[in-house]
Scaffold this motif. Structure first.
Motif, PDB file in Angstrom:
ATOM      1  N   ALA A 276       1.028  -1.304  -0.041  1.00  0.00           N
ATOM      2  CA  ALA A 276       0.070   0.029   0.058  1.00  0.00           C
ATOM      3  C   ALA A 276       0.904   1.288   0.079  1.00  0.00           C
ATOM      4  CB  ALA A 276      -0.985  -0.208   1.089  1.00  0.00           C
ATOM      5  N   ARG A 277       1.941   1.191   0.911  1.00  0.00           N
ATOM      6  CA  ARG A 277       3.057   2.303   0.798  1.00  0.00           C
ATOM      7  C   ARG A 277       3.509   2.460  -0.696  1.00  0.00           C
ATOM      8  NH1 ARG A 277       7.004   2.060   5.716  1.00  0.00           N
ATOM      9  NH2 ARG A 277       7.157  -0.129   4.934  1.00  0.00           N
ATOM     10  N   GLU A 278       3.719   1.409  -1.241  1.00  0.00           N
ATOM     11  CA  GLU A 278       4.207   1.168  -2.465  1.00  0.00           C
ATOM     12  C   GLU A 278       3.450   1.920  -3.539  1.00  0.00           C
ATOM     13  OE1 GLU A 278       6.188  -2.328  -3.643  1.00  0.00           O
ATOM     14  OE2 GLU A 278       5.137  -2.085  -5.835  1.00  0.00           O
ATOM     15  N   ALA A 279       2.238   1.496  -3.368  1.00  0.00           N
ATOM     16  CA  ALA A 279       1.037   2.170  -4.189  1.00  0.00           C
ATOM     17  C   ALA A 279       1.078   3.605  -4.415  1.00  0.00           C
ATOM     18  CB  ALA A 279      -0.232   1.274  -3.804  1.00  0.00           C
ATOM     19  N   LYS A 280       0.940   4.101  -2.934  1.00  0.00           N
ATOM     20  CA  LYS A 280       0.756   5.518  -3.032  1.00  0.00           C
ATOM     21  C   LYS A 280       1.911   6.222  -3.312  1.00  0.00           C
ATOM     22  CE  LYS A 280      -0.142   8.680   0.824  1.00  0.00           C
ATOM     23  NZ  LYS A 280      -0.139   8.937   2.289  1.00  0.00           N
ATOM     24  N   SER A 281       3.184   5.820  -3.293  1.00  0.00           N
ATOM     25  CA  SER A 281       4.493   6.288  -3.757  1.00  0.00           C
ATOM     26  C   SER A 281       4.497   6.478  -5.140  1.00  0.00           C
ATOM     27  CB  SER A 281       5.639   5.532  -3.079  1.00  0.00           C
ATOM     28  OG  SER A 281       6.859   6.094  -3.765  1.00  0.00           O
ATOM     29  N   MET A 282       4.359   5.180  -5.910  1.00  0.00           N
ATOM     30  CA  MET A 282       4.273   5.073  -7.319  1.00  0.00           C
ATOM     31  C   MET A 282       3.360   5.911  -7.971  1.00  0.00           C
ATOM     32  SD  MET A 282       6.534   2.938  -8.283  1.00  0.00           S
ATOM     33  CE  MET A 282       6.602   1.272  -9.405  1.00  0.00           C
ATOM     34  N   LEU A 283       1.813   5.927  -7.379  1.00  0.00           N
ATOM     35  CA  LEU A 283       0.967   6.505  -8.072  1.00  0.00           C
ATOM     36  C   LEU A 283       1.244   8.154  -8.013  1.00  0.00           C
ATOM     37  CD1 LEU A 283      -1.940   4.360  -6.936  1.00  0.00           C
ATOM     38  CD2 LEU A 283      -1.467   4.792  -9.110  1.00  0.00           C
ATOM     39  N   THR A 284       1.645   8.562  -6.534  1.00  0.00           N
ATOM     40  CA  THR A 284       1.702  10.010  -6.618  1.00  0.00           C
ATOM     41  C   THR A 284       3.031  10.453  -7.529  1.00  0.00           C
ATOM     42  OG1 THR A 284       1.548   9.576  -4.325  1.00  0.00           O
ATOM     43  CG2 THR A 284       2.515  11.609  -4.789  1.00  0.00           C
ATOM     44  N   TYR A 285       3.831   9.557  -7.680  1.00  0.00           N
ATOM     45  CA  TYR A 285       5.077   9.791  -8.707  1.00  0.00           C
ATOM     46  C   TYR A 285       4.444  10.150 -10.058  1.00  0.00           C
ATOM     47  CZ  TYR A 285       8.820   9.209 -11.817  1.00  0.00           C
ATOM     48  OH  TYR A 285       9.776   9.414 -12.879  1.00  0.00           O
ATOM     49  N   VAL A 286       3.475   9.259 -10.466  1.00  0.00           N
ATOM     50  CA  VAL A 286       2.910   9.481 -11.827  1.00  0.00           C
ATOM     51  C   VAL A 286       1.845  10.509 -11.897  1.00  0.00           C
ATOM     52  CG1 VAL A 286       1.570   8.177 -13.342  1.00  0.00           C
ATOM     53  CG2 VAL A 286       3.148   6.945 -12.158  1.00  0.00           C
ATOM     54  N   LEU A 287       1.173  10.840 -10.921  1.00  0.00           N
ATOM     55  CA  LEU A 287      -0.145  11.528 -10.946  1.00  0.00           C
ATOM     56  C   LEU A 287       0.417  12.986 -10.351  1.00  0.00           C
ATOM     57  CD1 LEU A 287      -3.237   9.738  -9.287  1.00  0.00           C
ATOM     58  CD2 LEU A 287      -3.022  10.818 -11.526  1.00  0.00           C
ATOM     59  N   LYS A 288       1.342  13.172  -9.749  1.00  0.00           N
ATOM     60  CA  LYS A 288       1.982  14.423  -9.087  1.00  0.00           C
ATOM     61  C   LYS A 288       0.926  14.973  -8.042  1.00  0.00           C
ATOM     62  CE  LYS A 288       4.586  16.812 -12.830  1.00  0.00           C
ATOM     63  NZ  LYS A 288       4.422  17.915 -13.689  1.00  0.00           N
ATOM     64  N   ARG A 289       0.029  14.283  -7.582  1.00  0.00           N
ATOM     65  CA  ARG A 289      -0.791  14.523  -6.284  1.00  0.00           C
ATOM     66  C   ARG A 289      -1.108  13.315  -5.722  1.00  0.00           C
ATOM     67  NH1 ARG A 289      -5.342  17.304 -10.050  1.00  0.00           N
ATOM     68  NH2 ARG A 289      -3.780  16.976 -11.641  1.00  0.00           N
ATOM     69  N   LYS A 290      -1.690  13.490  -4.606  1.00  0.00           N
ATOM     70  CA  LYS A 290      -1.943  12.077  -3.792  1.00  0.00           C
ATOM     71  C   LYS A 290      -3.160  11.338  -4.365  1.00  0.00           C
ATOM     72  CE  LYS A 290      -3.346  10.842   0.908  1.00  0.00           C
ATOM     73  NZ  LYS A 290      -4.508  11.426   1.908  1.00  0.00           N
ATOM     74  N   PRO A 291      -3.100  10.163  -4.648  1.00  0.00           N
ATOM     75  CA  PRO A 291      -3.772   9.188  -5.079  1.00  0.00           C
ATOM     76  C   PRO A 291      -5.168   8.818  -4.335  1.00  0.00           C
ATOM     77  CG  PRO A 291      -2.168   7.990  -4.806  1.00  0.00           C
ATOM     78  CD  PRO A 291      -1.830   9.258  -4.526  1.00  0.00           C
ATOM     79  N   GLY A 292      -6.264   8.628  -4.920  1.00  0.00           N
ATOM     80  CA  GLY A 292      -7.438   8.033  -3.903  1.00  0.00           C
ATOM     81  C   GLY A 292      -7.036   6.773  -3.484  1.00  0.00           C
ATOM     82  N   LEU A 293      -7.836   6.506  -2.549  1.00  0.00           N
ATOM     83  CA  LEU A 293      -7.766   5.300  -1.846  1.00  0.00           C
ATOM     84  C   LEU A 293      -8.146   3.828  -2.765  1.00  0.00           C
ATOM     85  CD1 LEU A 293      -8.883   5.552   2.042  1.00  0.00           C
ATOM     86  CD2 LEU A 293      -6.539   5.215   1.169  1.00  0.00           C
ATOM     87  N   ALA A 294      -9.002   4.263  -3.678  1.00  0.00           N
ATOM     88  CA  ALA A 294      -9.502   3.325  -4.338  1.00  0.00           C
ATOM     89  C   ALA A 294      -8.555   2.824  -5.617  1.00  0.00           C
ATOM     90  CB  ALA A 294     -10.797   3.677  -5.126  1.00  0.00           C
ATOM     91  N   VAL A 295      -7.798   3.813  -6.031  1.00  0.00           N
ATOM     92  CA  VAL A 295      -6.940   3.375  -7.114  1.00  0.00           C
ATOM     93  C   VAL A 295      -5.529   2.850  -6.190  1.00  0.00           C
ATOM     94  CG1 VAL A 295      -5.928   5.953  -7.033  1.00  0.00           C
ATOM     95  CG2 VAL A 295      -5.751   4.316  -9.341  1.00  0.00           C
ATOM     96  N   GLN A 296      -5.334   3.080  -5.156  1.00  0.00           N
ATOM     97  CA  GLN A 296      -4.172   2.424  -4.481  1.00  0.00           C
ATOM     98  C   GLN A 296      -4.430   0.992  -4.194  1.00  0.00           C
ATOM     99  OE1 GLN A 296      -2.504   4.426  -0.875  1.00  0.00           O
ATOM    100  NE2 GLN A 296      -3.737   6.509  -1.519  1.00  0.00           N
TER     101      GLN A 296
END
Lengths: 430, 526
Positions: A296-316
């Motif tokens: 989950a931590r990895e998901a948040k980090s990777m998605l934030t890197y791509v999205l440039k903002r905090k991703p929603g929980l669902a996509v994580q």
């Protein structure tokens, strides 16, 4: 194969017994007590007994792990060596392989009696055509042996020593060591010699303790620098006997560890050691939960890197699900600072890494994060600018920005990646 | 013993349904079998950009509830990642015992076959091309008309490619182009003469997509969901025809993956499995329409032919064009299939056909991996750039391919892909000449974007069992009947005697219709 294991109730012995049985070997435990339930076949064996032991004629190998408590005096050592010799002779008479589990500290002039004794036994074993395995810093599995002491220490102390100059250890997971012992027992194409089994690259002892805290016990610990000479001084002041009792001697021996060259031995046994970080995690339901949390931590980090903002929980959640569904479900071992500052993933998002074998998995996950990030309403503005201003000037600046930033990060990766990859112990292909 | 059916058609794709209509209309008792996969998946319910902006569940139709797209990272086309098509492509190669080397082998076990996910490009073969067919040209001409009217095609009244496509008299009006394509076309009209002089001609794409309602299907409203699945049914899929066929009382449809053909007592047996159950059915005639690859395997096994045969496919490539004059434009919803097509003459005998497409319906994820940029900045760059870009593809004639197929002792089909030696050079020439031609249209090919695909990636498979006037073993007669196996007809791409650069689906359908008509009136020559 029929395997006889001395010290079969110990840290390594219990694990070895287990794995050997799983592989379909017949195991006879040689120990003082019968030990835990389901030990299977058992014979009484006490390293202190001076009686010769009978080795069954159909035994394939005897793996000698037992050690008689603390070696505090010369006479203890002599007793230790002679009982090992008794077992060695009995084994060779039966025609089985004799495998002696020694230590990284084994050396003629080791600072500890333990190290010197192990070395003396090694000499006898090699002379008689037996096999020697020198493990590095064993960890993982049950909290027994030195690993048990270290785990208990980390658990109970909020502040831990960070020794400097940093002593370095070469870790090996107890399961990997068991596999190595079984490999030595089973291989017919090798000649008897010393096999060094541990990570080829030493890691700082502080790092090792840190991983016990963060990966295994999931606690935060503060490290306070302690000069190693203080420990040496303590052993001198307290004398050998008391030092041994207090365990300080064992600590001191850490500082004098000779580096082992293990790569060749690992290769000849076709062994692939797990990484320290993954090995530290408990392989239980608790471990799975830890895995998922790390994912989950990895998901948040990777998605934030791509999205440039905090991703929603669902996509994580979808990211975690994807890794569990299509990959191993094991989290990547991203450096901690990348989890805190996802922008730093740009260091790894480099052809020099993503084209390497280790980088392939990172690339898969980055692609996954990209596809998942795009298929969100936030992604629609991030990826195709829905709901944002367009215009040639704005887009022109965006392109210029992306090119400049690419150059900055490429330069950073150029300097950082080789250091990181050396630590990961992979070939740098660029 | 009489057969269960007059005719059994193996496969419900474009070829199968086209052969079925005349037979069913003539009162024959027809059974159609297919793999039974239902092509339906989740579809977007709003126009594309609105759905992207507001639909919280957009991942369900972009990726799939089962995360389908993520399991397909390595697939060759974005189409294969689309959840709505998940069932179209799945399991085909395993079920049909097909394996390939250097070749992209694709087929379908779905009702309606590959037409569920095709690019809808249609074209008529020229009279020169039709000369290779061992039947009077009028038979095919007539069949082209019947098929075009049945499936509904759209295109312009007349442009520079009218003669090349030869379909305009049966077309609905064209679907509106987006601003980028309008701009390119306007420039083309200005520079027509000089471009035509270099062998480059441009025109609207001819496509099997409705611009006006036809039966239950609704005309395109430019909502931009072409890739993810059109809920209006504007894009032709043979599954529509299958539904229409089912209304006939003498038409039967069953699920069955056919594994072998066997000669019975005065009839033919198809043997295979339905689910896990073994199944066997008999028919006086068998029509193979399982798709070129599966059909070839069934035929070669029935013929007990071990030597390899040639498989035609069109060498293909893709590229990206950027129109600086539109740089900075916002995204707009637009038609997602071919908007403009070009024909480029490389030599007197070698023409290249290609089309250009809007990028707005395509995920950025499809492009970003090819950029020499970090992901974060690659997305930035594409966000700024793609709204002024179109993507293009091109096809070369099938005789430039060098693929071979054979069956082994166990009956599995092996495909070995490759190209004729001159293909690489021709592709390169085509790339550089297109670069120049499009530059005249104000569209600049992005550096390094011109990429040749692996053999078979075009999915224009054809010609393994070609129709000939005097067929030999491994060939078919003018009614697609396999030489040496009376009563077994090949009606899909496998029977085509040639494969030009044109999309061959309409020709397959016309040929299947033609064979169906012959068999309906009891006329066929072996």
């Amino acid at each position: 194969m029929k395997l006889l294991i001395t010290g079969a109730n110990g840290y390594i012995g219990a694990k070895l017994r287990h794995i050997a049985k799983d592989r379909g070997h017949e195991v006879i435990s040689l120990s003082r007590t019968k030990g835990g339930a389901n030990t299977g076949e058992w014979s009484h064996y006490d390293i202190g007994d001076k009686v010769p032991i009978e080795i069954p004629a159909d035994a394939g190998a005897v793996i000698h792990l037992a050690i008689s408590g603390k070696l505090a005096s010369e006479s203890d050592c002599v007793a230790e060596i002679s009982s090992a010799c008794l077992l060695l002779k009995a084994t060779l008479r039966s025609g089985a392989k004799f495998i002696f589990v020694s230590s990284q500290t084994a050396s003629k002039d080791a600072p500890t009696m333990y190290g010197r004794t192990k070395w003396a036994i090694e000499q006898e074993v090699l002379k008689a055509g037996g096999w020697v395995v020198r493990p590095g810093q064993v960890y993982g599995g049950d909290e027994k042996g030195l690993f048990g002491i270290l785990s208990a220490t980390v658990r109970s102390l909020p502040v831990l020593p960070a020794f400097f100059p940093a002593p370095r250890v070469q870790p090996v997971h107890v399961d990997d060591l068991a596999n190595a012992l079984l490999a030595v027992a089973g291989r017919q194409d090798l000649t008897p010699r010393i096999f060094c089994i541990a990570a080829a690259q030493p890691v700082a002892f502080t790092h090792f303790l840190g991983l016990i805290a963060s990966e295994r016990l999931r606690v935060r610990r503060i490290f306070v620098p302690v000069p190693t000479f203080l420990v040496r001084a303590a052993t001198l002041v307290l004398g050998e006997r008391i030092s041994i009792k207090l365990g300080i001697e064992r600590l001191a021996s850490l500082f004098a560890l000779p580096q082992m060259h293990t790569a060749e031995d690992l290769r000849s046994l076709a062994l692939d050691l797990r990484s320290l970080q993954s090995g530290m995690r408990r392989a239980t339901i608790v471990g799975e939960r830890q895995n998922r949390r790390s994912l989950a931590r990895e998901a948040k980090s990777m998605l934030t890197y791509v999205l440039k903002r905090k991703p929603g929980l669902a996509v994580q959640g979808r990211y975690v699900r994807a890794v569990e569904l299509f990959r191993s479900g094991v989290p990547l071992e991203l450096p901690a600072f990348m989890l805190h500052a996802p922008l730093a993933l740009a260091l790894l998002d480099d052809r020099g890494f993503t084209s390497s074998a280790t980088g392939k998995e990172f690339l898969w996950r980055l692609n996954t994060a990209t596809i998942l990030a795009e298929a969100t309403t936030v992604g629609a503005s991030r990826f195709i600018g829905i709901g944002e201003h367009s215009g040639a000037v704005r887009y022109g600046m965006l392109i210029a920005w992306s090119v400049v930033m690419e150059a900055v990060w490429r330069l950073s990766s150029f300097f950082w990646l080789p250091i990181y990859l050396r630590r990961l112990n992979v070939e740098f292909t660029k | 013993m009489t057969a269960d059916f007059d005719v059994i058609i193996v496969g419900s794709g474009p070829a199968g349904v086209s052969a079925a209509f005349p037979l069913v209309a003539a009162g024959k008792k027809v059974l159609m079998v297919d793999g039974g996969n239902s092509p339906a998946g989740e579809l977007p319910r709003q126009p594309f950009l609105a759905a992207r902006e507001y639909d919280q569940e957009q991942w369900k139709w972009m990726i799939g509830s089962d995360l389908h797209a993520l399991g397909m990272h390595d697939a060759i086309s974005p189409k294969m990642r689309v959840p709505a098509h998940a069932k179209v492509f799945s399991e085909f190669n395993t079920a049909n015992h097909i394996n390939s080397e250097n070749f992209v082998a694709i087929g379908s076990l779905a009702q309606g076959g590959l037409s569920n996910a095709w690019g809808c490009g249609v074209a008529r073969f020229s009279s020169a091309e039709l000369e290779e067919f061992p039947c009077p040209p009028f038979e095919l001409e007539n069949a082209y008309r019947l098929v075009a009217q049945r499936i509904g095609i759209s295109g312009p009244e007349a442009d520079d490619l009218s003669d090349y496509f030869g379909l305009d008299s049966w077309s609905q009006p064209p679907i509106a182009m987006d601003a980028l394509h309008e701009r390119m076309y306007a420039r083309y009209e200005k520079h027509r003469q000089s471009l035509n002089g270099t062998g480059f001609r441009l025109g609207r794409s001819r496509i099997a997509v409705l611009s006006q309602d036809l039966g239950r299907r609704q005309g395109c409203n430019n909502q931009g969901n072409c890739l993810y699945g059109c809920d209006r049914g504007a894009l032709y899929s043979a599954s529509t025809d299958l539904a229409a066929l089912k209304l006939f009382p003498n038409f039967y449809h069953q699920t069955m993956v056919v594994d072998a053909l066997r000669q019975g007592d005065g009839h033919w047996l198809i043997e295979g499995t339905a689910g896990k159950q073994a199944k066997s059915l008999s028919g006086s005639r068998i029509l193979l329409a399982a798709g070129t690859l599966a059909t070839t395997r069934l035929a070669l096994n029935a013929l007990q032919m071990q030597q390899s045969v040639r498989l035609l496919s069109c060498p293909t490539a893709a590229f990206v064009l950027c129109l600086p004059s539109s740089f900075g434009a916002a995204r707009h919803t637009g038609f997602g299939l071919g908007q403009l097509s070009f024909v480029l003459s490389l030599r007197d005998d070698i023409h290249v056909l290609g089309s250009t497409f809007a990028t707005s319906g395509l995920p950025i994820s499809e492009f970003v991996n090819y950029l020499p940029l970090r992901r974060r900045y690659g997305v930035d760059l594409l966000k700024a750039l793609l709204s002024s870009c179109v993507v293009g593809n091109l096809f070369l004639p099938g005789n430039l391919s060098d693929n071979h197929v054979s069956v082994d002792g166990a009956g599995a089909l092996h495909i070995k892909g490759g190209f004729k030696e001159e293909t690489a050079v021709l592709l390169k020439t085509a790339g550089s000449r297109l670069r120049k031609a499009y530059a005249q249209l104000g569209a600049y090919m992005l550096p390094m974007s011109f990429t040749a695909a692996k053999a078979g990636a075009d999915i224009h498979y054809a010609g393994t069992l070609p129709m000939r006037i005097n067929p030999v073993r491994g060939e078919t007669g003018s009614s697609g009947e396999l030489f040496g196996l009376a009563g077994v007809h090949v009606v899909d791409g496998a029977a085509l005697p040639l494969l030009s650069e044109k999309s061959h689906t309409l020709t397959i359908m016309a040929n299947a219709t033609r064979i169906g008509e012959r068999l309906a009136v009891g006329y066929h020559c072996a």
